[in-house]
Motif scaffolding. Sequence first.
Motif, PDB file in Angstrom:
ATOM      1  N   MET A   1       0.856  -1.169   0.000  1.00 25.60           N
ATOM      2  CA  MET A   1       0.000   0.000   0.000  1.00 25.60           C
ATOM      3  C   MET A   1       0.896   1.224   0.000  1.00 25.60           C
ATOM      4  N   PHE A   2       0.709   2.067  -0.955  1.00 28.04           N
ATOM      5  CA  PHE A   2       1.439   3.319  -0.988  1.00 28.04           C
ATOM      6  C   PHE A   2       0.758   4.297  -0.071  1.00 28.04           C
ATOM      7  N   HIS A   3       1.496   4.774   0.928  1.00 28.72           N
ATOM      8  CA  HIS A   3       0.977   5.784   1.841  1.00 28.72           C
ATOM      9  C   HIS A   3       1.500   7.139   1.389  1.00 28.72           C
ATOM     10  N   HIS A   4       0.710   8.153   1.562  1.00 31.06           N
ATOM     11  CA  HIS A   4       1.130   9.515   1.236  1.00 31.06           C
ATOM     12  C   HIS A   4       1.547  10.191   2.527  1.00 31.06           C
ATOM     13  N   PHE A   5       2.840  10.592   2.605  1.00 32.01           N
ATOM     14  CA  PHE A   5       3.366  11.156   3.835  1.00 32.01           C
ATOM     15  C   PHE A   5       2.852  12.572   4.034  1.00 32.01           C
ATOM     16  N   ARG A   6       2.372  12.864   5.206  1.00 28.23           N
ATOM     17  CA  ARG A   6       2.097  14.240   5.609  1.00 28.23           C
ATOM     18  C   ARG A   6       2.424  14.357   7.088  1.00 28.23           C
ATOM     19  N   CYS A   7       2.641  15.541   7.548  1.00 26.87           N
ATOM     20  CA  CYS A   7       2.964  15.767   8.947  1.00 26.87           C
ATOM     21  C   CYS A   7       1.937  16.721   9.534  1.00 26.87           C
ATOM     22  N   ASP A   8       0.642  16.474   9.252  1.00 30.31           N
ATOM     23  CA  ASP A   8      -0.367  17.426   9.664  1.00 30.31           C
ATOM     24  C   ASP A   8      -1.418  16.829  10.589  1.00 30.31           C
ATOM     25  N   ARG A   9      -1.238  15.571  11.043  1.00 34.80           N
ATOM     26  CA  ARG A   9      -2.184  15.030  11.991  1.00 34.80           C
ATOM     27  C   ARG A   9      -1.603  13.824  12.695  1.00 34.80           C
ATOM     28  N   LEU A  10      -2.420  13.157  13.527  1.00 33.23           N
ATOM     29  CA  LEU A  10      -2.039  12.005  14.338  1.00 33.23           C
ATOM     30  C   LEU A  10      -0.981  12.353  15.375  1.00 33.23           C
ATOM     31  N   ARG A  11      -1.401  12.718  16.547  1.00 36.24           N
ATOM     32  CA  ARG A  11      -0.456  12.933  17.651  1.00 36.24           C
ATOM     33  C   ARG A  11      -0.672  11.864  18.719  1.00 36.24           C
ATOM     34  N   ARG A  12      -1.023  10.664  18.268  1.00 32.99           N
ATOM     35  CA  ARG A  12      -1.404   9.615  19.207  1.00 32.99           C
ATOM     36  C   ARG A  12      -0.254   9.170  20.089  1.00 32.99           C
ATOM     37  N   ALA A  13       0.990   9.398  19.634  1.00 31.17           N
ATOM     38  CA  ALA A  13       2.130   8.948  20.435  1.00 31.17           C
ATOM     39  C   ALA A  13       2.562   9.972  21.472  1.00 31.17           C
ATOM     40  N   ALA A  14       1.893  11.093  21.557  1.00 28.06           N
ATOM     41  CA  ALA A  14       2.355  12.169  22.422  1.00 28.06           C
ATOM     42  C   ALA A  14       2.422  11.747  23.885  1.00 28.06           C
ATOM     43  N   ALA A  15       1.391  11.070  24.353  1.00 27.61           N
ATOM     44  CA  ALA A  15       1.378  10.689  25.767  1.00 27.61           C
ATOM     45  C   ALA A  15       2.509   9.728  26.096  1.00 27.61           C
ATOM     46  N   GLY A 147      10.385   9.832  -5.465  1.00 29.07           N
ATOM     47  CA  GLY A 147       9.412  10.122  -4.411  1.00 29.07           C
ATOM     48  C   GLY A 147       8.987   8.880  -3.660  1.00 29.07           C
ATOM     49  N   THR A 148       9.284   7.710  -4.207  1.00 24.96           N
ATOM     50  CA  THR A 148       8.972   6.455  -3.519  1.00 24.96           C
ATOM     51  C   THR A 148      10.034   6.192  -2.453  1.00 24.96           C
ATOM     52  N   VAL A 149       9.590   5.843  -1.254  1.00 23.39           N
ATOM     53  CA  VAL A 149      10.502   5.555  -0.147  1.00 23.39           C
ATOM     54  C   VAL A 149      10.119   4.220   0.483  1.00 23.39           C
ATOM     55  N   ILE A 150      11.107   3.560   1.066  1.00 25.71           N
ATOM     56  CA  ILE A 150      10.927   2.222   1.634  1.00 25.71           C
ATOM     57  C   ILE A 150      11.347   2.215   3.088  1.00 25.71           C
ATOM     58  N   HIS A 151      10.559   1.540   3.907  1.00 29.74           N
ATOM     59  CA  HIS A 151      10.883   1.339   5.325  1.00 29.74           C
ATOM     60  C   HIS A 151      10.941  -0.155   5.614  1.00 29.74           C
ATOM     61  N   PRO A 152      12.083  -0.669   6.112  1.00 31.83           N
ATOM     62  CA  PRO A 152      12.144  -2.077   6.505  1.00 31.83           C
ATOM     63  C   PRO A 152      11.577  -2.264   7.914  1.00 31.83           C
ATOM     64  N   THR A 153      10.633  -3.154   8.058  1.00 33.59           N
ATOM     65  CA  THR A 153      10.109  -3.460   9.384  1.00 33.59           C
ATOM     66  C   THR A 153      10.889  -4.590  10.050  1.00 33.59           C
ATOM     67  N   THR A 218       6.489  10.296  -0.906  1.00 35.25           N
ATOM     68  CA  THR A 218       6.602  11.626  -0.342  1.00 35.25           C
ATOM     69  C   THR A 218       6.705  12.637  -1.471  1.00 35.25           C
ATOM     70  N   PRO A 219       5.869  13.671  -1.474  1.00 30.25           N
ATOM     71  CA  PRO A 219       5.911  14.678  -2.537  1.00 30.25           C
ATOM     72  C   PRO A 219       6.917  15.786  -2.282  1.00 30.25           C
ATOM     73  N   TYR A 220       7.635  15.697  -1.162  1.00 26.81           N
ATOM     74  CA  TYR A 220       8.538  16.777  -0.772  1.00 26.81           C
ATOM     75  C   TYR A 220       9.922  16.604  -1.403  1.00 26.81           C
ATOM     76  N   GLY A 332      13.246  10.305   4.576  1.00 29.76           N
ATOM     77  CA  GLY A 332      13.393   9.683   3.266  1.00 29.76           C
ATOM     78  C   GLY A 332      13.211  10.626   2.105  1.00 29.76           C
ATOM     79  N   SER A 333      12.705  11.842   2.378  1.00 36.28           N
ATOM     80  CA  SER A 333      12.457  12.787   1.293  1.00 36.28           C
ATOM     81  C   SER A 333      13.761  13.219   0.623  1.00 36.28           C
ATOM     82  N   SER A 334      13.640  13.533  -0.643  1.00 35.72           N
ATOM     83  CA  SER A 334      14.800  13.876  -1.461  1.00 35.72           C
ATOM     84  C   SER A 334      15.412  15.199  -1.039  1.00 35.72           C
TER      85      SER A 334
END
Length: 339
Positions: A1-15, A147-153, A218-220, A332-334
């Motif tokens: 699944m190609f995910h589109h990276f953004r940094c504008d939401r999800l702060r679930r890890a804050a606590a 713009g394609t980036v890979i993360h090894p789990t 990532t479009p950045y 991973g952005s260029s």
Amino acid sequence: MFHHFRCDRLRRAAAQATAAVPVIALALAVLATGCGTAGPPQATRPPTVTVQPLITGAPQATGAPHATIRPPAAGLTHAAGAPHDPAGLHATAGPHATWGPPSSAQPRLVQAVRSAAARTARLATATTYGTTPAAPQDSAPFKPETGTVIHPTTSRVIYSRPGGPAVAVLPVTELGSPTWVPVVQSRPGWDRILLPTRPNRSTGWIYLGGGGLQTAYTPYQVDINLAAYRLTIVDAGHSLGTWTVAEGAPGTRTPTGRTFVLASLVPLQPTYSPLILPLGTHSDTLSTFGGGPGTVGLHGWPDPAVFGHAVSHGCVRVPAAALRALSRVPLGSSVMITG
């Protein structure tokens, strides 16, 4: 699944990030070659390294993921594997990690072709501390990235060519941040990626089968024109701003070519910069600096008089407004550096 990276939401890890207590005794060394002139300010506490802050003022850790993953687009497939605790980096619980030599523990490997276990165990770890002399050099270092980036789990073996000799192991994390590396070429079942190792412009091929990989887009892009002392951030072809910056001095030039945002370091007690972004490239003249491996990075600087001048040991110093914009650029952005 190609995910589109953004940094504008999800702060679930804050606590969880807020509750984490650093247990590392080692101090944060200056990672980048250009973090100062003679006698530069030094960060003296471990950094929070797994987050990119969402900021309106000075950058500061929020506990939010560096690159927020959006819901998948319809019709796209997803290849993933179970997360695996990486070896090859001193790490602690929570979002804190040392800037120190890799651990001697060996990661679990996913291999596309068989190789002797002893030989595999001797492979270099593809981190900013690593050296991969057998890795192929980037044949088009000034070509725009895909713009394609890979993360090894899980840790993955990197090859010199599809089905060829193994040259390195790509870990799950880089300096405590999730590993995201850019794809620069594709063949059926294989992707060629940029590596953060020495020598500069090292690449390698990763096998896409066997699970243990996440793919995103990532479009950045960060464009740095050294001749003009100019940094521009582009999002999906649209400029987010251009700033005058400082770069490497004549004896310690900022290296050119395509690279990428490797990690995010947020010192708990910042001195010269509240955010440091190591890149996947190194100084061509300094093998070490301030206890680190000579990694080049992007960071702020308290004295605006340096902007528009070649004064650093290789890093690119940016104004506060540029640093705020860079804090939203996913791992991973260029980063394209031209002379």
